[in-house]
Enzyme design. Sequence first.
Site: not given
Length: 360
Positions: A22, A209
């Site tokens: 996506d 992250e």
Amino acid sequence: MAGITHSDIVKAPKVLLHDHLDGGLRPATIVELAAAVGHELPAQDPERLGAWFVAAADSGSLERYLETFAHTVAVMQTVEGLHRVAKECALDLAADGVVYAEIRYAPEQHLERGLTLDEVVDAVHAGFREGCAEAAALGSPIRIGTLLTAMRHAARSQEIAELAVRYRDTGVVGFDIAGAEAGFPPTRHLDAFEYLQRENFHFTIHAGEAFGLPSIWEAIQWCGADRLGHGVRIVDDITTAAPEPPVLGRLAAYVRDKRIPLELCPSSNVQTGAAASIAEHPIKLLHDLRFRVTVNTDNRLMSGTSMTREMTLLAESFGWGWAELQWLTINAMKSAFIPYDERLVLINEVIKPAYAKLLG
Ligand SMILES: [Zn+2]
């Protein structure tokens, strides 16, 4: 050999382990699919829409970044939409010289118009099969495996893990969790990870992250992750005080000793602030210290990028040549979730012969 360029690198075989379905749509496809399902977009012209995605992802605002996925996911709620997006993903990666890719997506995000989880997976797999067949006919063969992602803020990880295992012999090669790290530690989904381990299945976890070492530690030592999605914050456990050699903490040493693959995504890491710039990206240090580093695109649409572009940025920033790019590519192939013998075939029959020619 330094100075290799985009047009050289596009021809070299590349391996991609971290790419969201996506996050990689063609802008023109979004425009067409949105018209078909009556979804309103921030821009109607494909070029302007593409620029809007990159600008929103660049904005530094998490809200705007997440808004980009609302538009892509909105047009991936039908069999036709999912099929087309998967097929074009295969074709785009093949045209970029990617020979093996693991593409991830969260089936639970594609149920808004009545599809079942199985129908979502079937539609994506059919699209990839068609795209791969077309790419092979065009002379750019590519193999694609899928990773099923569960959203870390939701409570469907066990169900998605079972779905992944059910499809293990028909295209799903692994499992992943994604979404906001802060407040949603991977141990929230421990049942799913323990189930996957009992099934001898593979999984990676988005960790390290936005969030630091505790997230990486939990992903590896509590959940048993085979790989780290990003994992870039492992540098927080490495002390650098030149001219002294870098000193690894216990966790960084463990990750390196165990050859745990890091799915680094340079441009995406810069957009989310996990790295200040490509030139300052910790990938250089992690490469120099011989961690199991891989290079990935994450979200090609939102970062306006491709595997070739990521490799080119690294070559330009660090003077890397074919030897480094081959090392990154073989690292990725070694870390793939397909069987060992099949990885070896790609390494020995596709990647090494091509780089041998490039290395001269
Ligand atoms: Zn990701």
